[in-house]
Design an enzyme around this catalytic site. Sequence first.
Site, PDB file in Angstrom:
ATOM      1  N   LYS A 232     -20.759 -14.897   2.029  1.00 20.92           N
ATOM      2  CA  LYS A 232     -22.138 -14.460   2.278  1.00 20.92           C
ATOM      3  C   LYS A 232     -22.838 -13.837   1.091  1.00 20.92           C
ATOM      4  CE  LYS A 232     -22.152 -14.149   7.156  1.00 20.92           C
ATOM      5  NZ  LYS A 232     -22.060 -13.289   8.320  1.00 20.92           N
TER       6      LYS A 232
ATOM      7  N   GLY B  43     -13.674  -3.225   0.061  1.00 18.94           N
ATOM      8  CA  GLY B  43     -14.994  -2.650   0.334  1.00 18.94           C
ATOM      9  C   GLY B  43     -15.350  -1.567  -0.665  1.00 18.94           C
TER      10      GLY B  43
ATOM     11  N   GLY C 175      -9.998  -8.794  -0.560  1.00 17.60           N
ATOM     12  CA  GLY C 175      -8.799  -9.257   0.136  1.00 17.60           C
ATOM     13  C   GLY C 175      -8.561 -10.746  -0.019  1.00 17.60           C
TER      14      GLY C 175
ATOM     15  N   ARG D 182       0.827  -1.223   0.000  1.00 19.30           N
ATOM     16  CA  ARG D 182       0.000   0.000   0.000  1.00 19.30           C
ATOM     17  C   ARG D 182       0.857   1.269   0.000  1.00 19.30           C
ATOM     18  NH1 ARG D 182      -4.885  -1.867   4.055  1.00 19.30           N
ATOM     19  NH2 ARG D 182      -6.043  -2.945   2.417  1.00 19.30           N
TER      20      ARG D 182
HETATM   21  P1  AMP Z   1     -16.104 -12.953   1.723  1.00 14.25           P
HETATM   22  O1  AMP Z   1     -15.478 -12.142   2.802  1.00 14.25           O
HETATM   23  O2  AMP Z   1     -17.591 -12.900   1.706  1.00 14.25           O
HETATM   24  O3  AMP Z   1     -15.484 -12.698   0.363  1.00 14.25           O
HETATM   25  O4  AMP Z   1     -15.790 -14.471   2.080  1.00 14.25           O
HETATM   26  C1  AMP Z   1     -14.495 -15.011   2.039  1.00 14.25           C
HETATM   27  C2  AMP Z   1     -14.519 -16.306   2.815  1.00 14.25           C
HETATM   28  O5  AMP Z   1     -15.468 -17.170   2.237  1.00 14.25           O
HETATM   29  C3  AMP Z   1     -13.207 -17.055   2.815  1.00 14.25           C
HETATM   30  O6  AMP Z   1     -12.646 -16.980   4.082  1.00 14.25           O
HETATM   31  C4  AMP Z   1     -13.627 -18.492   2.483  1.00 14.25           C
HETATM   32  O7  AMP Z   1     -13.069 -19.451   3.355  1.00 14.25           O
HETATM   33  C5  AMP Z   1     -15.134 -18.453   2.659  1.00 14.25           C
HETATM   34  N1  AMP Z   1     -15.820 -19.472   1.864  1.00 14.25           N
HETATM   35  C6  AMP Z   1     -15.722 -19.712   0.561  1.00 14.25           C
HETATM   36  N2  AMP Z   1     -16.465 -20.768   0.192  1.00 14.25           N
HETATM   37  C7  AMP Z   1     -17.059 -21.230   1.315  1.00 14.25           C
HETATM   38  C8  AMP Z   1     -17.938 -22.329   1.593  1.00 14.25           C
HETATM   39  N3  AMP Z   1     -18.361 -23.144   0.632  1.00 14.25           N
HETATM   40  N4  AMP Z   1     -18.344 -22.498   2.881  1.00 14.25           N
HETATM   41  C9  AMP Z   1     -17.917 -21.678   3.853  1.00 14.25           C
HETATM   42  N5  AMP Z   1     -17.097 -20.631   3.642  1.00 14.25           N
HETATM   43  C10 AMP Z   1     -16.664 -20.413   2.399  1.00 14.25           C
END
Ligand code: AMP
Length: 397
Positions: free
Chosen positions: A197, A370, A347, A36
């Site tokens: 999510k 974000g 990230g 950064r």
């Molecule tokens: P996000 O912050 O929403 O981009 O989520 C990233 C996280 O999603 C990472 O830490 C992954 O381990 C998690 N992730 C990806 N696929 C899955 C899954 N099938 N079940 C649970 N967590 C997941």
Amino acid sequence: MGKKTVRDIEVKGKRALVRVDFNVPLADGQVADDTRIRAALPTIQYLLEQGAAVILMSHLGRPKGQVREELRMDPVARWLSELVGREVVKLDDCVGKEVESTAANLEPGQVVLLENLRFHPEEEENDLDFAQHLASLADVYVNDAFGTAHRAHASTAGVPQYLPSVSGFLMERELKVLGSVLTNPIRPFVGILGGAKVSGKIGVIRNLLSRVDVFLLGGGMANTFLKAQGREVGQSLVEDESLPVARQIMEEAGGKLVLPVDVVVADAFAADAKAKTVSVQQVPAKWRILDVGPETLSLFEEKLASAKTVIWNGPMGVFEFPSFAAGTFTLARILTETQATTIVGGGDSIAALQQAGLLDRMSHVSTGGGASLELLEGKTLPGVAALEDKEEDVEGG
Ligand code: AMP
């Protein structure tokens, strides 16, 4: 977009107050990753070459409005001084008499780094009195902190109310790349979304769906869509409250939306869990989906073969566990083999690309997770809205 940049104003002999994103990881009192800091160097160097004095300001970590010794900016100042090859004067506060008198006596070519902005609660409150004190240190304001542009804080949204305000080169590039992809992509344009999510990304899914030709969905968020189709997803991460919106999105998307056809399931959420690959019709009730399977990756590869623009945010599986990293790493490799302009944000996707050694094979890696998601959602970022529009845009209406 069309915001003025440092190139559009006279900075010679002026003091430029520059909001940078120096929120870097520290280890043993040293900067552990200077990506950064390096990203802000072109703007800093340009201002110095043009004969400005540069006053830098950033937040670091989450001190929550209090002085935290371990979150002082001193290690950043020491390393920045090495990188720019001149002294960087580190001040112990970002407002107050001493800071004001140092700022008032700055000569062209001098560089000052203010103390962590978030030692003052007024920063995150966007307190205008605090913003005015910051603004009083300089003649012009430059925002090069794309990563915090989605926050309406004193140093991003407040200060520009009191000074001529323009973007730095990093900010300019992020806005240009993400802006042109959203408004005028070279087609076929493929969006890929993963991560945990659905709920935080519904706006992104909707906005991207209206713009892309193909939308590939993987990661934990795909589970909610599979369940909404009536499939058994066992113990998988699912957001039941998002099932209605997932159904609605699938209806609206028509053929554009592509979901996994096979998945890697595990008997526990653990690195050493038992794993097997099954079709999405055959997820056992006691197992959970932790990655996309090989058939899904072949399908995604097919959809990506003719792509000219790809935007990717979020891992395809729990890539932190090696047994469930193949989906994310293989997708990264597929992207390097397309002819497309590849734009990656978030990230986790960046960490996965780094682990796979493929980060520098992407066309553009966004520095703001974000902030880039909010742009993809079609939102206006407060730190960007506060900057001055380019003249031609004003005339053109
Ligand atoms: P996000 O912050 O929403 O981009 O989520 C990233 C996280 O999603 C990472 O830490 C992954 O381990 C998690 N992730 C990806 N696929 C899955 C899954 N099938 N079940 C649970 N967590 C997941």
